[in-house]
Design an enzyme around this catalytic site. Structure first.
Site, PDB file in Angstrom:
ATOM      1  CG  HIS A  93      35.039  -2.362  52.837  1.00  0.00           C
ATOM      2  ND1 HIS A  93      34.555  -1.477  53.768  1.00  0.00           N
ATOM      3  CD2 HIS A  93      35.961  -1.684  52.116  1.00  0.00           C
ATOM      4  CE1 HIS A  93      35.163  -0.319  53.607  1.00  0.00           C
ATOM      5  NE2 HIS A  93      36.023  -0.421  52.615  1.00  0.00           N
ATOM      6  CG  ASP A 122      32.558  -2.637  56.406  1.00  0.00           C
ATOM      7  OD1 ASP A 122      33.153  -3.718  56.296  1.00  0.00           O
ATOM      8  OD2 ASP A 122      32.730  -1.682  55.638  1.00  0.00           O
ATOM      9  CB  SER A 171      37.579   3.139  53.958  1.00  0.00           C
ATOM     10  OG  SER A 171      36.659   2.230  54.472  1.00  0.00           O
TER      11      SER A 171
END
Length: 493
Positions: free
Chosen positions: A120, A150, A225
């Site tokens: 993402h 992801d 992240s």
């Protein structure tokens, strides 16, 4: 309990999965700490240069890389905050414009220039820029990405910057209470180091089919992240991915994807540019206490085969609806999640041994695995043709019955007429709701809730539709071998 917050945006919520790969170069000179580190300065100093900040830019368009809203169980404590983030089931729109700091990543192969981050973070990007700790920047190209976990693998020119790589460790060796270190770029502050412990393992937060998070109290915030979670030997044992927080800031509950899950995905992305997961071709469901009791099992363990994908690896009688899978390729299987991961991590084309219980008898079945991605393409093609949302099943487990297509062979086996239409009951579990209502092998299900059914898939879909409507019972029209019709009502719970 608060719900997980995403690390990837400035919104209140985050949902992401990250993973990393296996090749690494730099050895990290640090001994494992057993009583807690007095200082992590030397360890951090050796690791900081391997962690990078990643920014992207887009020429136009919007969105968050088509990140799907996680499927959460009804009543999940995470539901409230994910609903805030994914309004109407879709993430908020991102305005096109120049690049901004989106997340973190880390180098796993200095000679090849390989970097791992979240999908993402770079999805839909027209330009991907790697920002190093010394302030220098280089452009990166996307090697491959996997939406289910992801994960994204990037490549930079190794001659453009002096790279330092970090190795993967074995997340399975981590114990609750072990010390860990997180490094990332929270809120755009690059090279931030935090320390904590492994708070829990095997956490599920409803973000994907392979949920198996490490929980940590090391401070993790938005921008972390894609960043690594290290053990005290300087090995990557997890990828920081989500937090629980009422405000978006750290409150000491963070989640990381374990390295054992990550390595296989990253290696496939590096080799093929895509994933190649194993596919068994079955529909499965948990073995509940009620199911275990009805089948005479000692405990509610294993996985119930509720349907066989037509044309899949398990078709043709290798596995049957009603089988209980208790072992896969030499490993004991206790639940659905364990089987799903084990199959997905197995090589495509490999012949595996599946241990099952069939009618109380233990047996082994050899099956050559197919490729999950090809099975999904069949399902998509089937959906486009209006045949349902999944690959057709040739047999299925339904309300205590095993049902199957009404083929010429089965017409002959059960002495059914050519005029008979529907799905045939091939077996009825002793003591089941169907058995109590007098359903027998050879009966044909013509309708469910006054809707005709012509395949096991349609029967499954009709029962699922009734459950979604909150119905407790299903009205079935049955045809006997002589063609006589009758109605029976079967309780669905």
């Amino acid at each position: 309990m608060r719900s997980p917050r995403p690390l990837r945006t400035l919104s209140r919520v985050l949902s992401s999965l990250t993973v990393a790969s296996f090749l690494a170069v730099a050895a990290v000179p640090s001994a494992a700490q057993t009583k807690g580190p007095n200082s992590v300065a030397d360890l951090a100093d050796n690791l900081l240069d391997a962690v990078v900040n990643i920014s992207t830019s887009q020429n136009g368009g919007s969105g968050q890389g088509n990140v799907p809203m996680p499927r959460l169980p009804e009543g999940s404590p995470f539901e409230e905050y994910f609903n805030e983030f994914f309004e109407n089931g879709r993430p908020p729109q991102r305005r096109p414009g120049p690049g901004s700091s989106l997340g973190s990543g880390f180098v796993i192969d200095a000679e090849e220039g390989i970097i791992v981050t979240n999908n993402h973070v770079i999805s839909d990007a027209d330009e991907i820029v790697i920002n190093f700790a010394d302030g220098s920047k280089v452009n990166a190209e996307l090697i491959g990405a996997d939406t289910k976990t992801d994960i994204a693998v990037l490549k930079v020119d190794p001659k453009a910057h002096d790279l330092k790589a970090v190795p993967f460790g074995d997340s399975a060796q981590m114990r609750i209470g072990d010390w860990v270190m997180a490094i990332g770029n929270p809120f755009g502050f690059g090279g931030t180091v935090t320390v904590g412990i492994v708070s829990a393992r095997n956490r599920q937060i409803g973000s994907g089919p392979y949920d198996d998070y490490i929980q940590t109290d090391a401070a993790i915030n938005r921008g972390n992240s894609g960043g690594p979670l290290f053990n005290m030997d300087g090995e990557v044992i997890g990828i920081n991915t989500a937090i629980i927080s009422p405000s978006g800031g750290s409150i000491g509950i963070g989640f990381a994807i374990p390295s054992r899950l990550a390595m296989n995905v990253v290696n496939q992305l590096r080799e093929y540019g895509e994933t190649r997961r194993g596919w068994l071709g079955v529909r499965i469901q948990p073995v509940t206490e009620e199911i275990a009791e009805s089948l005479g099992l000692e405990s509610a363990s294993g996985v119930l085969v509720s349907g066989i994908d037509k044309g899949g690896p398990a078709a043709g009688g290798k596995l049957e609806a009603g089988d209980i899978i208790i072992g896969f390729d030499g490993k004991d299987i206790d639940d659905v999640r364990e089987l799903s991961r084990s199959v997905a991590e197995s090589p495509v084309g490999e012949t595996v041994t599946v241990e099952i219980l069939r009618k109380g008898e233990r047996m082994s079945v050899a099956i050559e695995l197919g490729r999950l991605e090809e099975g999904e393409k069949l399902a998509e093609a089937s959906a486009e043709e209006g045949e349902g949302e999944a690959v057709e099943v040739e047999s299925a487990q339904l309300l205590g019955m095993t049902i199957a297509e009404l083929t010429d062979e089965r017409r002959a086996e059960f002495e059914l007429s050519e005029e008979a239409s529907g799905v045939v009951v091939t077996e009825v579990e002793e003591g089941s709701v169907a058995a109590r209502e007098g359903v027998q092998a050879g009966d044909v299900i013509v309708e469910i809730a006054l809707q005709s059914v012509s395949s096991p898939q349609e029967a499954l879909d009709q029962i699922e539709s009734l459950k979604e409507q909150g119905r407790k019972n299903a009205l079935l029209m049955l045809a006997s071998k002589s063609g006589e019709l009758r109605f029976v009502t079967l309780r669905m719970n």
